[in-house]
Write an enzyme that holds these catalytic residues in place. Structure first.
Site, PDB file in Angstrom:
ATOM      1  N   SER A   1     -77.373  26.964  48.677  1.00 52.89           N
ATOM      2  CA  SER A   1     -77.199  27.907  47.569  1.00 52.89           C
ATOM      3  C   SER A   1     -75.812  27.870  46.945  1.00 52.89           C
ATOM      4  O   SER A   1     -75.622  28.372  45.841  1.00 52.89           O
ATOM      5  CB  SER A   1     -77.502  29.333  48.036  1.00 52.89           C
ATOM      6  OG  SER A   1     -76.625  29.717  49.080  1.00 52.89           O
TER       7      SER A   1
ATOM      8  N   ASP B   1     -72.704  38.928  45.138  1.00 49.48           N
ATOM      9  CA  ASP B   1     -73.812  39.690  45.715  1.00 49.48           C
ATOM     10  C   ASP B   1     -73.646  39.973  47.205  1.00 49.48           C
ATOM     11  O   ASP B   1     -74.591  40.377  47.872  1.00 49.48           O
ATOM     12  CB  ASP B   1     -75.138  38.951  45.479  1.00 49.48           C
ATOM     13  CG  ASP B   1     -75.129  37.537  46.067  1.00 49.48           C
ATOM     14  OD1 ASP B   1     -74.171  37.185  46.768  1.00 49.48           O
ATOM     15  OD2 ASP B   1     -76.100  36.788  45.803  1.00 49.48           O
TER      16      ASP B   1
ATOM     17  N   HIS C   1     -72.779  35.287  47.954  1.00 52.74           N
ATOM     18  CA  HIS C   1     -72.240  34.231  47.104  1.00 52.74           C
ATOM     19  C   HIS C   1     -71.101  34.778  46.252  1.00 52.74           C
ATOM     20  O   HIS C   1     -70.952  35.991  46.118  1.00 52.74           O
ATOM     21  CB  HIS C   1     -73.354  33.687  46.203  1.00 52.74           C
ATOM     22  CG  HIS C   1     -74.601  33.339  46.940  1.00 52.74           C
ATOM     23  ND1 HIS C   1     -75.663  34.216  47.058  1.00 52.74           N
ATOM     24  CD2 HIS C   1     -74.945  32.222  47.624  1.00 52.74           C
ATOM     25  CE1 HIS C   1     -76.623  33.648  47.776  1.00 52.74           C
ATOM     26  NE2 HIS C   1     -76.215  32.448  48.132  1.00 52.74           N
TER      27      HIS C   1
END
Length: 384
Positions: A54, A356, A359
């Site tokens: 991610s 968040d 990240h």
């Protein structure tokens, strides 16, 4: 309980496309020093290939099926600060690989799963939630991998499939990849995240590190075999500084934290992984003296960002708080996360490091990318 456990597994797993935007607009987000005579453009890379999770996914997970399309990354507020809409990036804007591509004078990388996309300047194979070890290898260790089966070996198979479509022979591939940059990672963080979530202790998880590093090392061997000559292998972040782990491992014992109020044991674990990865890179350099293989120091790039947060325009009071999130000391709750209904977004994401709780923000990635590019350029041996 089963549904809750699956949700928590999915969210923790994600710890760690080309768009119609003018290059002039994008370029303003790159510090001028990186576009000058000492910038990455001097390397004259014509393609970039990215593997990872991610930290680097520009839209593969959300295209993997209905499961990916239902993730928060497929809808605002993800992407809305810069792209005005969700792109599959796990941030409010661009990622480090986006800034690296722009600093090299290339377009943003399209995700491999974007069928029919233009891959002339490279491909992004990274998938949010992916692991260095295969689904089966983790299962053999008693570890579930619920987000995606597109682990590093699958991403490498995608690469081989792609190269077979553009190369007529091994010699042709070597010629076409001569000026390409390969980013093998960051990858491996989710292997550990799954294990930690399933209540395995740090010492037990440390036993996984040699296998994870070996998988990364073998991936580098494979890309070199396929023609890569410029390879960057990033290490792990100081995960003990992330709101998700600050919340999960919250302690009343002051010795559990370092000077930045990050969880000592988790940062030490990340350093252990990075040390073994550095050793593996040194072995690769001995095996492949014709190739340029660099360690990407994500750990110290983040620590630099953290240490200089105030001078870089971040609010020191929020550097351990999620911009998009709510609850507790770190504006983060595993059961009420960014993208969920009624979860607020901070007024000015540019002042936050964490987007968040897992990240980073568009601005934090920009600053880290600047540090990394400056750090990488001498080792890439293209300042001539």
């Amino acid at each position: 309980m089963a549904a809750t456990a699956t949700r928590v597994l999915f969210l923790l797993a994600l710890v760690i496309s080309s768009f119609a935007l003018s290059h002039a607009r994008l370029a303003k987000f790159i510090p001028p020093a990186l576009l000058g005579h000492n910038g990455l453009r001097r390397c004259k890379f014509d393609k970039i290939y990215q593997f990872g999770d991610s930290i680097s996914d520009t839209g593969n997970l959300i295209r993997e099926g209905t499961g990916g399309a239902r993730t928060p990354f497929a809808r605002p507020p993800y992407g809305e600060t810069f792209f005005k809409n969700a792109t599959g990036r796990c941030s409010n804007g661009m990622l480090m690989i986006d800034y690296i591509a722009l600093a090299a004078g290339l377009p943003l990388l399209n995700p491999y799963e974007n069928a029919g996309a233009n891959f002339r300047h490279g491909v992004n194979f990274a998938v949010a939630g992916s692991t260095a070890l295969s689904f089966q290898a983790l299962a053999d260790k008693g570890i579930a991998s619920p987000v995606t089966n597109s682990s590093l070996d699958i991403q490498l198979d995608w690469m081989s499939r792609h190269l077979s479509s553009i190369c007529h022979s091994n010699k042709d591939c070597a010629k076409k990849l001569k000026h390409s940059l390969f980013m093998v990672g960051e990858i491996g963080g989710n292997d550990y995240n799954y294990a930690f979530l399933q209540r395995k202790g740090i010492e037990e998880v440390k036993k996984m590190v040699p296998d994870v590093v070996s998988a990364i090392q073998n991936a580098v061997r494979r890309v070199i075999q396929d023609g890569a000559v410029h390879v960057v292998v990033p290490g792990n972040f100081p995960i003990g500084c992330l709101p998700i782990y600050l919340t999960t491992f919250q302690s009343n014992i002051s010795a559990a934290y370092d000077d930045h109020h990050c969880v000592n044991d988790l940062n030490n674990f990340a350093m252990y992984h990075n040390e073994l990865l550095r050793q593996a890179i040194n072995e690769l350099k001995q095996e492949h003296p014709h190739a340029t293989i660099l360690y990407g120091d994500y750990y110290n790039a983040f620590q630099w960002l953290y240490s200089h947060a105030q001078y870089l325009g971040f609010d020191p009071a929020t550097k351990q708080k999620a911009c998009c999130g709510t609850g507790g000391d770190y504006d983060f709750s595993i059961m009420n996360m960014c993208g969920d209904p009624e979860v607020p977004v901070c007024a000015d994401p540019r002042r936050h490091i964490s987007w968040d709780g897992i990240h980073l923000t568009h601005e934090a990635y920009r600053r880290m990318a600047a540090w990394l590019i400056h750090n990488m350029i001498p080792g890439l041996k293209c300042l001539y």
